[in-house]
Scaffold this active site. Structure first.
Site, PDB file in Angstrom:
ATOM      1  N   TYR A  72      79.558 -32.138 -24.490  1.00 11.81           N
ATOM      2  CA  TYR A  72      78.559 -33.187 -24.207  1.00 11.81           C
ATOM      3  C   TYR A  72      77.153 -32.595 -24.159  1.00 11.81           C
ATOM      4  O   TYR A  72      76.214 -33.155 -24.714  1.00 11.81           O
ATOM      5  CB  TYR A  72      78.884 -33.869 -22.878  1.00 11.81           C
ATOM      6  CG  TYR A  72      78.039 -35.100 -22.612  1.00 11.81           C
ATOM      7  CD1 TYR A  72      78.528 -36.375 -22.914  1.00 11.81           C
ATOM      8  CD2 TYR A  72      76.759 -34.984 -22.074  1.00 11.81           C
ATOM      9  CE1 TYR A  72      77.751 -37.498 -22.690  1.00 11.81           C
ATOM     10  CE2 TYR A  72      75.973 -36.111 -21.848  1.00 11.81           C
ATOM     11  CZ  TYR A  72      76.478 -37.373 -22.152  1.00 11.81           C
ATOM     12  OH  TYR A  72      75.707 -38.482 -21.925  1.00 11.81           O
ATOM     13  N   PHE A 124      57.527 -47.682 -44.386  1.00 10.13           N
ATOM     14  CA  PHE A 124      58.880 -48.119 -44.738  1.00 10.13           C
ATOM     15  C   PHE A 124      59.248 -49.357 -43.900  1.00 10.13           C
ATOM     16  O   PHE A 124      58.672 -49.576 -42.840  1.00 10.13           O
ATOM     17  CB  PHE A 124      59.857 -46.964 -44.466  1.00 10.13           C
ATOM     18  CG  PHE A 124      61.267 -47.288 -44.848  1.00 10.13           C
ATOM     19  CD1 PHE A 124      61.608 -47.492 -46.177  1.00 10.13           C
ATOM     20  CD2 PHE A 124      62.256 -47.414 -43.884  1.00 10.13           C
ATOM     21  CE1 PHE A 124      62.912 -47.804 -46.520  1.00 10.13           C
ATOM     22  CE2 PHE A 124      63.561 -47.728 -44.227  1.00 10.13           C
ATOM     23  CZ  PHE A 124      63.885 -47.923 -45.543  1.00 10.13           C
ATOM     24  N   ASP A 125      60.196 -50.159 -44.368  1.00  7.39           N
ATOM     25  CA  ASP A 125      60.465 -51.441 -43.686  1.00  7.39           C
ATOM     26  C   ASP A 125      60.860 -51.299 -42.211  1.00  7.39           C
ATOM     27  O   ASP A 125      60.375 -52.039 -41.366  1.00  7.39           O
ATOM     28  CB  ASP A 125      61.466 -52.328 -44.461  1.00  7.39           C
ATOM     29  CG  ASP A 125      62.811 -51.660 -44.726  1.00  7.39           C
ATOM     30  OD1 ASP A 125      62.935 -50.451 -44.497  1.00  7.39           O
ATOM     31  OD2 ASP A 125      63.726 -52.364 -45.176  1.00  7.39           O
ATOM     32  N   ASP A 215      56.867 -39.318 -41.825  1.00  8.28           N
ATOM     33  CA  ASP A 215      58.121 -40.051 -42.019  1.00  8.28           C
ATOM     34  C   ASP A 215      58.793 -39.309 -43.176  1.00  8.28           C
ATOM     35  O   ASP A 215      58.410 -39.463 -44.335  1.00  8.28           O
ATOM     36  CB  ASP A 215      57.812 -41.511 -42.358  1.00  8.28           C
ATOM     37  CG  ASP A 215      59.074 -42.328 -42.536  1.00  8.28           C
ATOM     38  OD1 ASP A 215      60.175 -41.749 -42.502  1.00  8.28           O
ATOM     39  OD2 ASP A 215      58.960 -43.555 -42.731  1.00  8.28           O
ATOM     40  N   ALA A 217      61.989 -38.746 -44.603  1.00 10.24           N
ATOM     41  CA  ALA A 217      63.315 -38.935 -45.204  1.00 10.24           C
ATOM     42  C   ALA A 217      63.504 -38.127 -46.493  1.00 10.24           C
ATOM     43  O   ALA A 217      64.558 -37.545 -46.710  1.00 10.24           O
ATOM     44  CB  ALA A 217      63.550 -40.415 -45.470  1.00 10.24           C
ATOM     45  N   LYS A 258      69.154 -39.193 -46.148  1.00  6.49           N
ATOM     46  CA  LYS A 258      68.503 -39.034 -47.456  1.00  6.49           C
ATOM     47  C   LYS A 258      68.567 -37.547 -47.842  1.00  6.49           C
ATOM     48  O   LYS A 258      69.621 -37.061 -48.214  1.00  6.49           O
ATOM     49  CB  LYS A 258      67.058 -39.533 -47.416  1.00  6.49           C
ATOM     50  CG  LYS A 258      66.784 -40.820 -46.636  1.00  6.49           C
ATOM     51  CD  LYS A 258      67.452 -42.040 -47.155  1.00  6.49           C
ATOM     52  CE  LYS A 258      67.216 -43.324 -46.380  1.00  6.49           C
ATOM     53  NZ  LYS A 258      66.028 -43.532 -45.629  1.00  6.49           N
ATOM     54  N   HIS A 450      65.862 -59.493 -45.010  1.00  5.58           N
ATOM     55  CA  HIS A 450      66.520 -59.214 -46.287  1.00  5.58           C
ATOM     56  C   HIS A 450      67.974 -58.781 -46.147  1.00  5.58           C
ATOM     57  O   HIS A 450      68.779 -58.998 -47.031  1.00  5.58           O
ATOM     58  CB  HIS A 450      65.728 -58.180 -47.089  1.00  5.58           C
ATOM     59  CG  HIS A 450      65.458 -56.908 -46.345  1.00  5.58           C
ATOM     60  ND1 HIS A 450      64.558 -56.843 -45.310  1.00  5.58           N
ATOM     61  CD2 HIS A 450      65.993 -55.666 -46.461  1.00  5.58           C
ATOM     62  CE1 HIS A 450      64.536 -55.602 -44.843  1.00  5.58           C
ATOM     63  NE2 HIS A 450      65.403 -54.869 -45.519  1.00  5.58           N
TER      64      HIS A 450
HETATM   65  C1  LIG Z   1      65.546 -44.646 -44.757  1.00  6.26           C
HETATM   66  C2  LIG Z   1      64.194 -44.483 -44.258  1.00  6.26           C
HETATM   67  C3  LIG Z   1      63.884 -44.701 -42.903  1.00  6.26           C
HETATM   68  C4  LIG Z   1      64.897 -45.213 -41.896  1.00  6.26           C
HETATM   69  O1  LIG Z   1      65.986 -44.400 -41.787  1.00  6.26           O
HETATM   70  P1  LIG Z   1      67.480 -44.951 -41.488  1.00  6.26           P
HETATM   71  O2  LIG Z   1      68.279 -43.706 -41.449  1.00  6.26           O
HETATM   72  O3  LIG Z   1      67.849 -45.865 -42.604  1.00  6.26           O
HETATM   73  O4  LIG Z   1      67.439 -45.657 -40.185  1.00  6.26           O
HETATM   74  C5  LIG Z   1      62.584 -44.507 -42.517  1.00  6.26           C
HETATM   75  N1  LIG Z   1      61.635 -44.128 -43.397  1.00  6.26           N
HETATM   76  C6  LIG Z   1      61.891 -43.909 -44.687  1.00  6.26           C
HETATM   77  C7  LIG Z   1      60.807 -43.473 -45.616  1.00  6.26           C
HETATM   78  C8  LIG Z   1      63.176 -44.094 -45.164  1.00  6.26           C
HETATM   79  O5  LIG Z   1      63.427 -43.914 -46.476  1.00  6.26           O
END
Ligand SMILES: *Cc1c(COP(=O)(O)O)cnc(C)c1O
Length: 458
Positions: A72, A124-125, A215, A217, A258, A450
């Protein structure tokens, strides 16, 4: 004879995928309320919905899973991941989270309040969702050229430094919790951000006393583009470039699904101990204790290994070449997409393809449905559905670009699959004039609609 390009891996395990008939697909699409997210994956032949969590793990990652420590607190896997993150990003502090948006939730809970302004390059969304959910505002400062799919630019994901400076000038720094630099710029077409641009953002951030959030990813794909396109970086390794990029940031959020090639996972990393401490409470509340935060030990181990593999040049070359390969096929057929081909996906320019469908009837979504009906290929709409309604007026937002994103999972499909995809797109393209009707919304959620929206023929 010059040797042709070949993939830097061989295949050890396979998964069967099934073809279907057009009649079957018509029935399934109708049952799914014309929302591609509602389709069973068994009904999809080639799934390009996302490259998130859909990659194939390596033998070394599976082996690392067997060595996961499920304690843990203070698990070996946590320290293994900490070391990998430190090596690759340079950030000394981190919190594991179950995925990228969870990292956003934790960080934004600590730093964003109502009426704050958060400038960035095409948030990003989920990032935008987390900002707007807190009644703050995401201000897009992406370069104008990103909106024209025909312009070929090496770094089309860049921030417009003038737009950014205007925001920084207009609002006091107390209202700007951070600048979000998204690498690569997913929403603008998987387009990279140059090191020069990162340096420019950093200079402005310093001048106005504002922090930078990466950000991240697809940071490794971004580093690949810097190495292959930006002057002065050809001889640097992907790792060196990643370290340099991150050196300009105060924190990073990571969707490990990603570029770290795992099926689930994320993290949040920090330069300062204070920022790390400020976020710990939220991590414990929302995710889990600070040494596992929503991940099991085995998953942290696979992620530690995935970060190393994901920043290997030959792996990245294989990956990016596959996207470019699909792009070249589309060029042969004269099909318009966001140029140049991005790092993780091809973004078809739906407005240029379905010229007869009115914007109120969801142009990119219509193209997505047509491609599915044609060949069982699933992409995702980056258009009006994704843009959501304006949080104040509740009116539909009609973005300048209506794109159908075809995201390529990592180490999953072969170039034969890419040929199949390109041919299917050509078939839809050839009958584009006959597609005059799209779809209308029947049911939707108030935010991030969406994913669950229900549609009917327009
Ligand atoms: C996928 C993504 C996120 C969110 O990540 P999740 O693992 O899907 O929650 C944030 N920013 C970017 C640029 C992404 O491609």
């Amino acid at each position: 004879m010059k040797l042709p390009f070949a993939e830097s891996f061989k295949i050890k395990m396979v998964e069967t995928i099934k073809k279907s008939t057009r009649e079957e697909r018509e029935k399934w699409m109708k049952e799914a309320k014309y929302n591609l997210f509602n389709l069973k994956s068994d009904y999809v032949f080639i799934d390009l919905l996302t490259d998130s969590g859909t990659g194939a793990m390596s033998d070394k990652q599976w082996a690392a899973m067997m060595e996961g420590d499920e304690s843990y607190a203070g698990a070996r896997s946590y320290y293994n991941l900490k070391e990998s993150i430190k090596d690759i990003t340079g950030f000394p502090y981190f919190l594991p989270t179950h995925q990228g948006r969870a990292a956003e939730n934790v960080l934004f809970s600590a730093i964003i309040k109502a009426d704050d302004m958060v400038p960035g390059n095409s948030h990003f969304d989920t990032t935008k969702g987390h900002i707007e959910f807190r009644k703050a505002h995401a201000i897009d400062c992406t370069i104008e050229e990103a909106k024209d799919t025909t312009i070929e630019l090496p770094f089309k994901g860049n921030m417009d430094l003038n737009k950014l400076e205007e925001v920084l000038k207009k609002y006091p720094k107390e209202k700007i919790p951070c600048i979000v630099v998204t690498i690569t710029n997913n929403t603008a077409g998987g387009q990279p951000v140059s090191m020069a641009n990162v340096k420019g953002v950093s200079a402005l951030a310093k001048k106005y006393g504002v922090k930078i959030l990466f950000d991240s990813a697809r940071f490794a794909e971004n580093a690949y583009f810097i190495k292959t396109r930006e002057e002065g970086y050809a001889d640097k390794s992907i790792r060196e470039i990643a370290l340099e990029m991150f050196s300009y940031g105060d924190f990073m959020t990571m969707s490990s699904k990603k570029d770290a090639i795992v099926n689930m996972g994320g993290f949040l990393a920090f330069r300062n101990e204070e920022d790390w401490q400020k976020c710990q409470m939220y991590n414990i509340m929302f995710e889990g204790f600070i040494t596992y935060g929503g991940m099991s030990g085995r998953d942290m181990n696979a992620l530690a290994q995935g970060l190393r593999e994901g920043t290997d040049f030959e792996y990245l070359e294989t990956r990016i070449n596959q996207i470019a390969y699909l792009g070249k096929k589309l060029d042969e057929y004269g099909i318009p997409y966001q140029r140049p081909a991005g790092g993780h996906a091809i973004f078809l320019d739906a407005k240029k393809i379905l010229t007869h469908v009115p914007k109120e009837q969801l142009i990119a979504q219509t193209l997505g449905i047509e491609l599915y009906l044609e060949a069982g290929i699933r992409g995702v709409e980056i258009g009006c559905l994704l843009a959501d309604r304006d949080p104040e007026t509740r009116e539909n937002r009609y973005p300048e670009l209506e794109l159908l994103r075809l995201a390529i999972p990592r180490r999953v499909y072969t170039n034969n699959h890419m040929d199949y995809v390109a041919a299917a797109i050509k078939n839809v393209y050839d009958r584009r004039e006959s597609i005059t009707k799209g779809y209308v919304i029947l049911k939707e959620l108030p935010i991030m609609r969406h994913f669950t929206v229900e549609l009917g023929p327009g």
